[in-house]
Design an enzyme around this catalytic site. Structure first.
Site, PDB file in Angstrom:
ATOM      1  N   TYR A  76       0.846  -1.204   0.000  1.00  0.00           N
ATOM      2  CA  TYR A  76       0.000   0.000   0.000  1.00  0.00           C
ATOM      3  C   TYR A  76       0.883   1.256   0.000  1.00  0.00           C
ATOM      4  CZ  TYR A  76      -3.614   3.301   1.533  1.00  0.00           C
ATOM      5  OH  TYR A  76      -4.474   4.376   1.632  1.00  0.00           O
ATOM      6  N   LYS A 120       1.085   4.161  -2.889  1.00  0.00           N
ATOM      7  CA  LYS A 120       0.761   5.570  -2.667  1.00  0.00           C
ATOM      8  C   LYS A 120       1.974   6.467  -2.952  1.00  0.00           C
ATOM      9  CE  LYS A 120      -3.587   4.998  -1.653  1.00  0.00           C
ATOM     10  NZ  LYS A 120      -4.649   5.526  -2.519  1.00  0.00           N
TER      11      LYS A 120
HETATM   12  N1  LIG Z   1      -9.682   5.507   5.106  1.00  0.00           N
HETATM   13  C1  LIG Z   1      -8.476   5.957   5.310  1.00  0.00           C
HETATM   14  O1  LIG Z   1      -8.010   6.047   6.460  1.00  0.00           O
HETATM   15  C2  LIG Z   1      -7.610   6.390   4.160  1.00  0.00           C
HETATM   16  C3  LIG Z   1      -6.425   7.066   4.466  1.00  0.00           C
HETATM   17  C4  LIG Z   1      -5.599   7.496   3.438  1.00  0.00           C
HETATM   18  C5  LIG Z   1      -5.962   7.283   2.132  1.00  0.00           C
HETATM   19  N2  LIG Z   1      -7.116   6.619   1.855  1.00  0.00           N
HETATM   20  C6  LIG Z   1      -7.441   6.421   0.448  1.00  0.00           C
HETATM   21  O2  LIG Z   1      -8.699   6.988   0.167  1.00  0.00           O
HETATM   22  C7  LIG Z   1      -9.344   6.261  -0.880  1.00  0.00           C
HETATM   23  C8  LIG Z   1     -10.733   5.871  -0.426  1.00  0.00           C
HETATM   24  O3  LIG Z   1     -10.613   5.112   0.758  1.00  0.00           O
HETATM   25  P1  LIG Z   1     -11.862   4.801   1.705  1.00  0.00           P
HETATM   26  O4  LIG Z   1     -11.352   4.853   3.071  1.00  0.00           O
HETATM   27  O5  LIG Z   1     -13.039   5.613   1.308  1.00  0.00           O
HETATM   28  O6  LIG Z   1     -12.073   3.267   1.303  1.00  0.00           O
HETATM   29  P2  LIG Z   1     -13.392   2.384   1.054  1.00  0.00           P
HETATM   30  O7  LIG Z   1     -14.481   2.829   1.954  1.00  0.00           O
HETATM   31  O8  LIG Z   1     -12.946   0.982   1.097  1.00  0.00           O
HETATM   32  O9  LIG Z   1     -13.770   2.779  -0.437  1.00  0.00           O
HETATM   33  C9  LIG Z   1     -12.965   2.374  -1.516  1.00  0.00           C
HETATM   34  C10 LIG Z   1     -13.666   2.794  -2.793  1.00  0.00           C
HETATM   35  O10 LIG Z   1     -12.896   2.333  -3.905  1.00  0.00           O
HETATM   36  C11 LIG Z   1     -13.765   1.693  -4.816  1.00  0.00           C
HETATM   37  N3  LIG Z   1     -13.044   0.697  -5.610  1.00  0.00           N
HETATM   38  C12 LIG Z   1     -12.259  -0.313  -5.168  1.00  0.00           C
HETATM   39  N4  LIG Z   1     -11.796  -1.038  -6.195  1.00  0.00           N
HETATM   40  C13 LIG Z   1     -12.281  -0.453  -7.321  1.00  0.00           C
HETATM   41  C14 LIG Z   1     -12.170  -0.728  -8.709  1.00  0.00           C
HETATM   42  N5  LIG Z   1     -11.449  -1.787  -9.170  1.00  0.00           N
HETATM   43  N6  LIG Z   1     -12.798   0.074  -9.591  1.00  0.00           N
HETATM   44  C15 LIG Z   1     -13.529   1.127  -9.155  1.00  0.00           C
HETATM   45  N7  LIG Z   1     -13.690   1.435  -7.854  1.00  0.00           N
HETATM   46  C16 LIG Z   1     -13.075   0.652  -6.959  1.00  0.00           C
HETATM   47  C17 LIG Z   1     -14.859   1.079  -3.934  1.00  0.00           C
HETATM   48  O11 LIG Z   1     -16.062   0.918  -4.663  1.00  0.00           O
HETATM   49  P3  LIG Z   1     -16.644  -0.481  -5.208  1.00  0.00           P
HETATM   50  O12 LIG Z   1     -16.291  -1.538  -4.214  1.00  0.00           O
HETATM   51  O13 LIG Z   1     -18.098  -0.170  -5.313  1.00  0.00           O
HETATM   52  O14 LIG Z   1     -15.997  -0.652  -6.529  1.00  0.00           O
HETATM   53  C18 LIG Z   1     -15.048   2.197  -2.912  1.00  0.00           C
HETATM   54  O15 LIG Z   1     -15.921   3.178  -3.400  1.00  0.00           O
HETATM   55  C19 LIG Z   1      -8.431   5.086  -1.195  1.00  0.00           C
HETATM   56  O16 LIG Z   1      -7.626   5.383  -2.294  1.00  0.00           O
HETATM   57  C20 LIG Z   1      -7.558   4.968   0.051  1.00  0.00           C
HETATM   58  O17 LIG Z   1      -6.304   4.411  -0.228  1.00  0.00           O
HETATM   59  C21 LIG Z   1      -7.934   6.158   2.839  1.00  0.00           C
END
Ligand SMILES: NC(=O)c1ccc[n+]([C@@H]2O[C@H](COP(=O)([O-])OP(=O)(O)OC[C@H]3O[C@@H](n4cnc5c(N)ncnc54)[C@H](OP(=O)(O)O)[C@@H]3O)[C@@H](O)[C@H]2O)c1
Length: 255
Positions: free
Chosen positions: A161, A165
């Site tokens: 991961y 990133k």
């Molecule tokens: N939560 C945190 O603490 C955090 C911190 C830093 C960065 N981030 C980043 O923020 C972003 C969103 O994270 P989140 O926390 O909101 O995660 P999440 O709740 O797991 O959501 C992930 C999203 O990505 C979509 N997705 C996954 N695989 C996909 C694919 N092959 N094609 C299209 N869509 C896809 C999922 O939708 P479907 O399953 O419907 O496709 C979902 O909408 C990510 O890039 C993550 O690395 C998160």
């Protein structure tokens, strides 16, 4: 420059991973800031729910299915959004996965490829299509890549991961320089946010305490706290900002 510079009125925004979590909040926040928004991801029902929230807030939404690992799906999504909302001005590459937590010696290559395939290659595939379409119409636009604090500092036990990133941050800087002045490209680097994504670590008492200790603000973020940064980066208020990594992490990277 007044507050209107922060408005996205007149823009069409595509938010990948708009079906839940941070992407859902970015989609809603961009709509509240005046953009017509296409939340895109694989889960149709969840996308409809995001679209309902946008419409309840008085905005315009066009949910559309997308798998960022599939080139045909990316092209079809842009065609569909353009036919419904018009040319896309803002692309938010937010779709991401992190299925591995552990010693990197135990990681299999299939999982490595999956993480890099969605987080880096998926974001590139969408950026390339967006860039080509902007070029074809001699237009301008803005990309916001949702990276992570793991794109600027080490996150031990999350090596694939972290690698993905850091790669996304590298891609952001390179495209920003390559595509200026037509397209601004920035990264948003959130810390730990309360979404499905972090549920596992937040619910494990030991890991949760270790993580909280590493955050100067000593708390997890709500998704709307990081969505506000995405609106800023996409707006004219950030007109002179490109190739930037905007960190919203409660102070982790500052240590
Ligand atoms: N939560 C945190 O603490 C955090 C911190 C830093 C960065 N981030 C980043 O923020 C972003 C969103 O994270 P989140 O926390 O909101 O995660 P999440 O709740 O797991 O959501 C992930 C999203 O990505 C979509 N997705 C996954 N695989 C996909 C694919 N092959 N094609 C299209 N869509 C896809 C999922 O939708 P479907 O399953 O419907 O496709 C979902 O909408 C990510 O890039 C993550 O690395 C998160």
């Amino acid at each position: 420059m007044g507050l209107s510079a922060f408005s996205l009125k007149g823009n069409v925004a595509v938010v990948t991973g708009g079906s839940r979590g941070i992407g859902e909040e970015i989609a809603v926040a961009m709509a509240k800031s005046g953009a017509d928004v296409a939340p895109v991801a694989r889960s149709e029902d969840a996308l409809e729910a995001t679209a309902d929230r946008i419409e309840d807030a008085g905005g315009t939404a066009h949910p559309c299915t997308l798998d960022v690992t599939d080139g045909a799906s990316v092209e079809a999504m842009f065609d569909d959004v353009e036919a419904s909302l018009g040319c896309v001005d803002v692309l938010v590459n937010n779709a991401g996965v992190n299925p591995f937590f552990g010693d990197a010696r135990n990681l299999d290559m299939e999982t490595w490829n999956k993480i890099l395939g969605v987080n880096v290659t998926g974001a590139f595939r969408c950026s390339r299509e967006f860039g080509r379409r902007i070029d074809d119409r001699d237009g301008t636009g803005s990309i916001v890549n949702v990276a992570s604090v793991g794109g600027v500092v080490a996150l031990p036990y999350q090596t694939p991961y972290t690698a993905s990133k850091h790669a996304l941050v590298g891609m952001t800087k390179s495209l920003a320089v390559e595509w200026t002045p037509e397209i601004r490209v920035n990264a948003l680097a959130p810390g730990y946010v309360k979404t499905e994504f972090t549920k596992g670590v937040r619910e494990n008492e030991n890991i949760r305490e270790d993580i909280l200790e590493s955050i100067p603000q000593n708390r997890f973020a709500d998704p709307d706290e990081v969505a506000a940064s995405a609106v800023y980066l996409a707006s004219d208020a950030a007109g002179y900002v490109t190739g930037e990594v905007h960190v919203a992490d409660g102070g982790i990277a500052a240590q």
